[in-house]
Design a protein around this motif. Structure first.
Motif, PDB file in Angstrom:
ATOM      1  N   TYR A   1       0.957  -1.171  -0.237  1.00  0.00           N
ATOM      2  CA  TYR A   1      -0.099  -0.013  -0.032  1.00  0.00           C
ATOM      3  C   TYR A   1       0.843   1.517  -0.130  1.00  0.00           C
ATOM      4  N   LEU A   2       1.753   1.308   0.712  1.00  0.00           N
ATOM      5  CA  LEU A   2       2.610   2.487   0.932  1.00  0.00           C
ATOM      6  C   LEU A   2       3.702   2.524  -0.239  1.00  0.00           C
ATOM      7  N   SER A   3       4.177   1.472  -0.910  1.00  0.00           N
ATOM      8  CA  SER A   3       5.307   1.620  -1.890  1.00  0.00           C
ATOM      9  C   SER A   3       4.534   1.636  -3.302  1.00  0.00           C
ATOM     10  N   GLU A   4       3.394   1.232  -3.324  1.00  0.00           N
ATOM     11  CA  GLU A   4       2.512   1.383  -4.783  1.00  0.00           C
ATOM     12  C   GLU A   4       1.244   1.659  -4.500  1.00  0.00           C
ATOM     13  N   PRO A   5       0.803   2.697  -4.043  1.00  0.00           N
ATOM     14  CA  PRO A   5      -0.577   3.074  -3.557  1.00  0.00           C
ATOM     15  C   PRO A   5      -1.270   3.350  -4.910  1.00  0.00           C
ATOM     16  N   GLY A   6      -0.748   3.581  -6.248  1.00  0.00           N
ATOM     17  CA  GLY A   6      -1.258   3.825  -7.296  1.00  0.00           C
ATOM     18  C   GLY A   6      -1.817   2.362  -7.865  1.00  0.00           C
ATOM     19  N   ARG A   7      -1.065   1.384  -7.464  1.00  0.00           N
ATOM     20  CA  ARG A   7      -1.710   0.271  -7.724  1.00  0.00           C
ATOM     21  C   ARG A   7      -2.707  -0.404  -6.881  1.00  0.00           C
ATOM     22  N   ILE A   8      -2.687  -0.512  -5.587  1.00  0.00           N
ATOM     23  CA  ILE A   8      -3.450  -0.991  -4.508  1.00  0.00           C
ATOM     24  C   ILE A   8      -4.775  -0.001  -4.173  1.00  0.00           C
ATOM     25  N   ARG A   9      -4.533   1.367  -4.312  1.00  0.00           N
ATOM     26  CA  ARG A   9      -5.643   2.128  -3.890  1.00  0.00           C
ATOM     27  C   ARG A   9      -6.870   1.721  -5.126  1.00  0.00           C
ATOM     28  N   PRO A  10      -6.650   1.891  -6.195  1.00  0.00           N
ATOM     29  CA  PRO A  10      -7.834   1.681  -7.003  1.00  0.00           C
ATOM     30  C   PRO A  10      -8.460   0.384  -6.756  1.00  0.00           C
ATOM     31  N   LEU A  11      -7.627  -0.776  -6.423  1.00  0.00           N
ATOM     32  CA  LEU A  11      -8.255  -1.899  -6.371  1.00  0.00           C
ATOM     33  C   LEU A  11      -9.253  -1.804  -4.856  1.00  0.00           C
ATOM     34  N   ALA A  12      -8.702  -1.285  -4.031  1.00  0.00           N
ATOM     35  CA  ALA A  12      -9.386  -1.194  -2.682  1.00  0.00           C
ATOM     36  C   ALA A  12     -10.688  -0.084  -3.139  1.00  0.00           C
ATOM     37  N   ASP A  13     -10.660   0.761  -3.807  1.00  0.00           N
ATOM     38  CA  ASP A  13     -11.834   1.573  -4.062  1.00  0.00           C
ATOM     39  C   ASP A  13     -12.793   0.618  -4.896  1.00  0.00           C
ATOM     40  N   MET A  14     -12.333  -0.173  -5.750  1.00  0.00           N
ATOM     41  CA  MET A  14     -13.059  -0.939  -6.621  1.00  0.00           C
ATOM     42  C   MET A  14     -14.012  -1.928  -5.593  1.00  0.00           C
ATOM     43  N   LEU A  15     -13.363  -2.477  -4.708  1.00  0.00           N
ATOM     44  CA  LEU A  15     -13.802  -3.335  -3.620  1.00  0.00           C
ATOM     45  C   LEU A  15     -14.790  -2.785  -2.733  1.00  0.00           C
ATOM     46  N   LEU A  16     -14.479  -1.586  -2.221  1.00  0.00           N
ATOM     47  CA  LEU A  16     -15.389  -0.560  -1.509  1.00  0.00           C
ATOM     48  C   LEU A  16     -16.407  -0.448  -2.294  1.00  0.00           C
ATOM     49  N   GLY A  17     -16.329   0.163  -3.650  1.00  0.00           N
ATOM     50  CA  GLY A  17     -17.486   0.473  -4.470  1.00  0.00           C
ATOM     51  C   GLY A  17     -18.419  -0.481  -4.734  1.00  0.00           C
ATOM     52  N   ALA A  18     -17.889  -1.792  -4.990  1.00  0.00           N
ATOM     53  CA  ALA A  18     -18.770  -2.943  -5.167  1.00  0.00           C
ATOM     54  C   ALA A  18     -19.490  -3.230  -3.885  1.00  0.00           C
ATOM     55  N   LEU A  19     -18.933  -3.135  -2.904  1.00  0.00           N
ATOM     56  CA  LEU A  19     -19.783  -3.641  -1.600  1.00  0.00           C
ATOM     57  C   LEU A  19     -20.712  -2.565  -1.448  1.00  0.00           C
ATOM     58  N   LYS A  20     -20.351  -1.130  -1.377  1.00  0.00           N
ATOM     59  CA  LYS A  20     -21.456  -0.194  -1.142  1.00  0.00           C
ATOM     60  C   LYS A  20     -22.587  -0.188  -2.195  1.00  0.00           C
ATOM     61  N   ALA A  21     -22.248  -0.487  -3.614  1.00  0.00           N
ATOM     62  CA  ALA A  21     -23.294  -0.673  -4.415  1.00  0.00           C
ATOM     63  C   ALA A  21     -24.247  -1.866  -4.113  1.00  0.00           C
TER      64      ALA A  21
END
Lengths: 215, 322
Positions: free
Chosen positions: A193-213
């Protein structure tokens, strides 16, 4: 290097709630693979796969960076104290960590015992509660079916997760104290997360978005 | 993830050569900037913390050197009436690991910038950041990320709210997990709960370049932390124009690792995909006053053991040695 991003999903109670929530989202698990005995399951998003793991093993896979993200109960996190980031409280899988004894046995009855024995698979949380309550007890470590312990004389009471109370009721047990609450948490590998936020954050956002929806 | 069993690593040819080469390159780099080497004894006879490797030497309980900064501080305060302003070190430390895969014996190289109390510290902080910025190139890392943080961003609001002890520890642990919901849980019922939760959300809202500092404006403690914000902004303005190729600079407002030790700006070096930071440091102005000397200090340590592991498990992150 394998560029597939892995998310660790829990098997068991939390997994049973999670899989339907992901259906129809970009992180829906491949139905055919789910029916097989395979533990690495493709998702609806190319380049993202899920690992199905027991809750007690899951944090280690994430902490070691094998899986970039994971979903696990906060009770497991608190017991294991792994070096993980906890990005969100996902809300589902809510339950109580409770002290449970046979019907008719009160908390005061348990306090009065000169040698209290508590069966649990949550020794850390139990020890913390005992310290807060200024109590001492012998902890009987169990990994499953703790409800049997008071009935068969292995322990005076148990500390276990309670969701609906149905299992307790079926065994003639009642909650005598609530030690804490638990719910599903989104966790991430600190390094990834700290060394590759550009790779991990979108995946976290995708997961959060999927669950929220779906909620 | 490389696993060392036992936790006292034997280095074979390639790793031993790499360690020697890296130590030489880094110590040469520090020497070229006026940092002179000190080598505190491997055996400590002062009181040592939990986690050190202790044993009896005759009737005396002693410990192996568990940390260079603390060992150096003992040496400096015993030996010098005024601090040598720049010191460097290289060698092994021995510490019981927090995680099962960590080694007990760890190879480190580092430097410390020590000043009499009251001297302006900002220039020293930037000097250290510049030194660290050159480290990835010296080690042959293809790319790296330097995180700038500041321990005061968390410490000062906690102190302002009168939060100390277990409750403060719980807030710091929650921030370390980057879990603002845990901050809310930990402070449930406390008068500062809403303010500190909002602060945690502000600290955790971004992890990016210079624009990250703007996130602090949303914190209820933005005014209290103006000085720290200006300090970080000035550091960024000084460092960004000289950023080497393949090094990314990020602001990490929620860096709380070592909060009990660090008092101001912090530095952490990562490589993309590395599971652990490869170098870390910061300002620690309370250590020397605690030893009876009115000195202030900052420094950083390059964790060569982690880099040696990384060179084996992720050789793709390194240039081929020339």
């Amino acid at each position: 290097m394998n560029q597939t991003l892995l998310i660790a999903f829990p098997k068991g109670r939390l997994g049973d709630e999670l899989v339907p929530l992901l259906a129809g989202t970009p992180l829906a698990l491949d139905a055919a693979a789910l029916k097989s005995r395979v533990l690495r399951i493709p998702t609806a998003t190319p380049g993202v796969a899920a690992l199905l793991l027991k809750g007690a093993d899951l944090p280690r896979y994430v902490a070691a960076g094998v899986a970039s993200l994971g979903i696990v109960g906060s009770d497991t996190l608190d017991e294991m104290d792994m070096d993980l980031l906890e990005l969100a409280d996902l809300g589902f899988g809510a339950c109580r960590l409770s002290l449970c004894a046979k019907a008719g046995v009160s908390l005061d009855d348990l306090r009065a015992k000169p040698h209290l024995r508590l069966a649990t698979k949550f020794p850390k949380a139990t020890e913390a509660w005992l310290a807060r309550e200024d109590l001492t007890a012998e902890l009987v470590p169990l990994s499953s079916s703790a409800e049997l312990a008071p009935l068969l004389g292995l322990a005076d009471a148990i500390v276990d997760l309670v969701q609906t109370g149905g299992t307790l009721k079926a065994h003639g047990l009642v909650e005598t104290a609530i030690l804490g609450r638990s719910s599903a948490r989104l966790v991430a590998a600190r390094g990834a997360y700290l060394s590759e936020p550009g790779r991990i954050r979108p995946l976290a956002d995708m997961l959060l978005g999927a669950l929220k929806a779906k909620r | 993830m490389a696993v060392r069993t036992p936790h006292f690593p034997d280095l074979l040819f390639n790793s031993a050569a790499r360690l020697r080469r890296w130590e030489g390159a880094l110590m040469g780099h520090f020497a070229a900037h006026g940092y002179r080497e000190l080598h505190p004894s491997l055996v400590l006879r002062e009181t040592v913390p939990e986690g050190a490797l202790r044993f009896f030497d005759g009737d005396d309980l002693v410990a192996l050197r568990w940390d260079f900064t603390v060992a150096l501080a003992g040496l400096l305060t015993r030996t010098f009436p005024a601090p040598p302003d720049r010191v460097a070190y290289a060698g092994a430390v021995f510490r019981r690991p927090v995680q099962p895969w960590e080694a007990v014996e760890r190879f480190e190289v580092g430097c410390e910038r020590i000043q009499p109390e009251g001297e302006p510290a900002a220039e020293a902080d930037v000097e250290l950041a510049r030194l660290l910025m050159a480290v990835p190139g010296l080690l042959g890392l293809k790319s790296a990320i330097l995180h700038l943080g500041n321990a005061a961003l968390v410490r000062r609001p906690l102190e302002a709210e009168g939060l100390f002890g277990e409750l403060a520890d719980a807030v710091v642990a929650a921030l370390s997990r980057r879990a603002p919901h845990r901050v809310r849980e930990a402070l449930d019922g406390h008068p500062s709960a809403a303010r500190l939760t909002a602060h945690a959300e502000a600290l955790l809202s971004e992890l990016d370049g210079p624009g990250t500092l703007g996130a602090l404006a949303a914190s209820p403690y933005a005014t209290l932390l103006e000085e720290e914000m200006h300090h970080m902004d000035r550091a960024l303005q000084a460092l960004l124009p000289i950023l080497p190729p393949n090094l990314e600079l990020r602001v990490d407002l929620a860096d709380v690792a070592g909060l009990g030790f660090y008092t101001g700006p912090t530095l952490r070096l990562w490589a993309p995909g590395a599971q652990q930071e490869l170098a870390a440091g910061g300002r620690y102005d309370r250590l020397f006053p605690g030893l009876g000397r009115p000195w202030q200090a900052a420094g950083f340590c390059v964790r060569l053991s982690r880099l040696l592991d990384l060179a084996v498990t992720r050789p793709d992150l390194f240039e081929e040695p020339r």
